[in-house]
Structures are given as C-alpha cells and as structure tokens.
Scaffold this active site. Sequence first.
Site, mmCIF file in Angstrom:
data_model
loop_
_atom_site.group_PDB
_atom_site.id
_atom_site.type_symbol
_atom_site.label_atom_id
_atom_site.label_comp_id
_atom_site.label_asym_id
_atom_site.label_seq_id
_atom_site.Cartn_x
_atom_site.Cartn_y
_atom_site.Cartn_z
ATOM 1 N N ARG A 1 0.846 -1.196 0.000
ATOM 2 C CA ARG A 1 0.000 0.000 0.000
ATOM 3 C C ARG A 1 0.876 1.239 0.000
ATOM 4 N NH1 ARG A 1 -4.902 -1.774 4.191
ATOM 5 N NH2 ARG A 1 -5.447 -3.661 3.033
ATOM 6 N N ARG B 1 1.802 1.500 10.283
ATOM 7 C CA ARG B 1 1.323 1.873 8.953
ATOM 8 C C ARG B 1 2.523 1.822 8.002
ATOM 9 N NH1 ARG B 1 -3.270 5.197 7.559
ATOM 10 N NH2 ARG B 1 -3.448 5.826 9.728
ATOM 11 N N GLU C 1 -7.152 -0.312 14.788
ATOM 12 C CA GLU C 1 -7.685 -1.396 13.963
ATOM 13 C C GLU C 1 -6.674 -2.528 13.749
ATOM 14 O OE1 GLU C 1 -8.716 -2.372 9.347
ATOM 15 O OE2 GLU C 1 -8.842 -0.269 9.980
ATOM 16 N N SER D 1 -10.720 -6.139 9.916
ATOM 17 C CA SER D 1 -12.010 -5.647 9.453
ATOM 18 C C SER D 1 -12.666 -6.755 8.658
ATOM 19 C CB SER D 1 -11.874 -4.387 8.600
ATOM 20 O OG SER D 1 -11.179 -4.675 7.402
ATOM 21 N N ARG E 1 0.499 -6.093 11.464
ATOM 22 C CA ARG E 1 0.168 -5.079 12.476
ATOM 23 C C ARG E 1 -0.164 -5.701 13.828
ATOM 24 N NH1 ARG E 1 -4.195 -0.245 11.511
ATOM 25 N NH2 ARG E 1 -2.625 0.375 9.966
#
Length: 434
Positions: free
Chosen positions: A274, A289, A361, A364, A401
């Site tokens: 990403r 991140r 987070e 999800s 993460r």
Amino acid sequence: MIDLKLVREDPDAVRTSQRTRGEDPSLVDALLTADAARRAAVLAADTLRAEQKTVSGQVGRLMGAWQKAQKSDAPDAAELKATADTARAQAGELSERVKAAELVQAAADSALDTAHRAISNVVQPGAPAGGEDDYVVLSHHGQIPEIPTPRDHLELAEGLRLLDVERGVKVSGARFYFLTGVGALLQLGLLQLAAQKAVANGFTLTIPPVLVRPEIMAGTGFLGAHAAEVYKLADDDLYLVGTSEVPMAGFHADEILDLSAGPKRYAGWSTCFRREAGSYGKDTRGIMRVHQFDKVEMFSWCRPEDADAEHQRLLGWEQEMLAAVDVPYRIIDTAGGDLGSSAARKYDCEAWVPSQEAYRELTSTSNCTTFQARRLNVRYRDEAGRTQVAATLNGTLATTRWIVAILENHQEPDGSVRVPVALQPFVGTDVLRP
C-alpha cells in the site's frame, strides 16, 4: 456495481446511501439519465436494424421477381427492376443509419458504465452515517492490562532484536522494515495459526498472485476513490495488491458457481503493498502503517440472502483469532463515509494499544453484497436453474500489524514480552527477553 434495477425502482434509497457515505447524491440522477439515454439508443438501433432486415428481405424478393419476369419477357420486368433498385438504395441508406445508431449506442453504453461505476455500494440500513470518527462501538472484549509506564512496540521490538526499521529505510525507504530473528518467527507463527484456523473452518487455503490485471483491480472497487493507495507497474499494466481479497475475488471471474452446498470460502496468504498516500506524518514510528506487510485474508462467495449471516461468521472467526493471541479489543460498526466503495457494511476489531492509550484497527470484515460479483461477472444458479449474481465478503484473520498489539499488551517491566500460548509452538519459547 450496484443493481440498476434498484436505482430505477428506488432511487431515493441510493441517494440516502450516497449521503450516508458523504458522497454526491446527484450521481444517482446522472446514472438514471445515462440509463435512459442508453435504453433510448438501444431502442433506436434495434428499430433501425429491424427496418433494415425487412427492407433487405424485400430486396431479395423483388430481385427474384424481376429475374423471373426478365426470363419470361414479362411486360412488368422494367417496373420490378426499378422497384428493386429503390428498395436496394433504401437498404443501403438504412445500413448507414444502423452504423451511426450503433456508434451512438456504444457511446451510451460507455457513458452508462462510467456513471454506474461512479456510485459506491449501497450502505446497509442501520450503518452509521458520517466519517472516520462516527463509528458506533458494539462491544468490548478482554481485560485492558495495567502497565504503569508502557513501552511502545518499536522500543520493545528493538530491545528484543526482532525488528530493524533503520536498515529497512536504508534498503527501501520510509515505512519499510526488516523482521529479524524471533520477529520473523512471531509473524510466521501468527499467520500459520490463522491459516490453520481457516482450514479448520472449511476455507480453502491459497497463496495467490500479488500482481493483478487492471480489470481485476477495478472489479473489486480499488481503482476508485482509493486508487492513489495502489502501486502500479506501468510497463506491465499490472497492479500490486493491497490485500489478497483482490486476486481471490478475481479467482472466479466470469464463472457460474455451485453454491448449492453453501458458501465457497477461501483464505489467501499473501504479501500486501500500500502506498499510504495521504498518510504522511501518521504512524511513522514502527510498523503500524507501512508499505509492505503480510496477511491472511478470508474471502467468501455466497447467495445474497446468506450474506448477512456469513458476515457474522467471518466476524466470529476474527474474534477467535484475537482471543487466541489474548489481546483486549472492541468491535465497531464503521460509518458510511469510512467504508470502501465496494462495502455495504463493515465491522472493525480494534485492539488496545497501551502506549497510545487508544484502540487501533487490527481486523475488518466487509459485506460487499453483489457489488464486486456484478463487476466481475460471477454468478450462481438458483433452485429454478436461473443464473443470479453472487455476493462477496472478506475479513482479516491476521496481519503484520498484530505484532504491535501482541508486544505492547504482553510486555513486562524489564522489556521482555510474554508469548501467547497459541503462538509458543511456532516461536519456540514462552517469553521473549531483551
């Protein structure tokens, strides 16, 4: 893409969804206009083709009659020839008009497709409206540890020699890192545990390609508002995936599935990429991140009427994984403005991060209803044998993460970290010591 039938029959529901997302409701009117223009273009082209077919048939009959009259020296031969020539000229004119109408239809098709793709999936009733901070907390799980002066994950990781950010930056730039020693074992163990749980729950484990064609990336909805997040290899016209949801969605593109025995479930183990565009200055410390990470992702194909129940099942499997690594977390119902374009509803599991005194987070799970399958042309047969559009869902079982939450919630005052029991067989110890 959303169902055009819904837009035609209940445009207000789609406008409400757009407002819930914080997106432009006038796009619904633009789609309706494009749809009407396309249907008018199709009708005009079909009408001209039918007329051309009729006249062409008349030309054939008239030419046959003229040839027969000519052979018998019939007095009306010349008149028949003139009539046939007139019909032939009319057929030629109609042929040109058909070609022009088909160009208009092609343009209308393209305009409709553009307008159709501009609208995100319809948000489910009950999902919160608003943006990133407008979520609704559904439940809390686990006990927040009492750590008087918590170290953050980077300090812990460097003390344990399981993470090297400095050399990651030297080799690849900002937001890259090396997992070293027990850090690598910890991640591999975490992903292996997720893979085992997925297989035990009926998922077919896959290691998918991480480079995909534009039509697959677009089919999953990642080339819309979030296109800036995606890495593209321009010379090859391929995209690096940010989640194995993308190749797994493309796995059955242009196919008719057999869903008679229930949902088809896949788990993808992949490296993900990403660009993190627009996140400059956010979470620059450590591995919260980053540009590259590994993940095990669940993906389900099912009948639309089964999607809500499947969504709850995916959430339940995520909770089992979080319980296995023993981190406190909460579940939130994500607001419409924070949904990806393909999701109609999304639940996040956010773990407590002691150094930040906040929930962040970790997983999800999204119900994408028929949005992706309609774009990718994935169908199934109903009880009557008719083809229907399938529904898709996805959810994260483990990712890099998670190491952040594991290290911080299991830390000891001396900088050591207790290894969750479920991960000890993979890591080879019960405590990581500086």
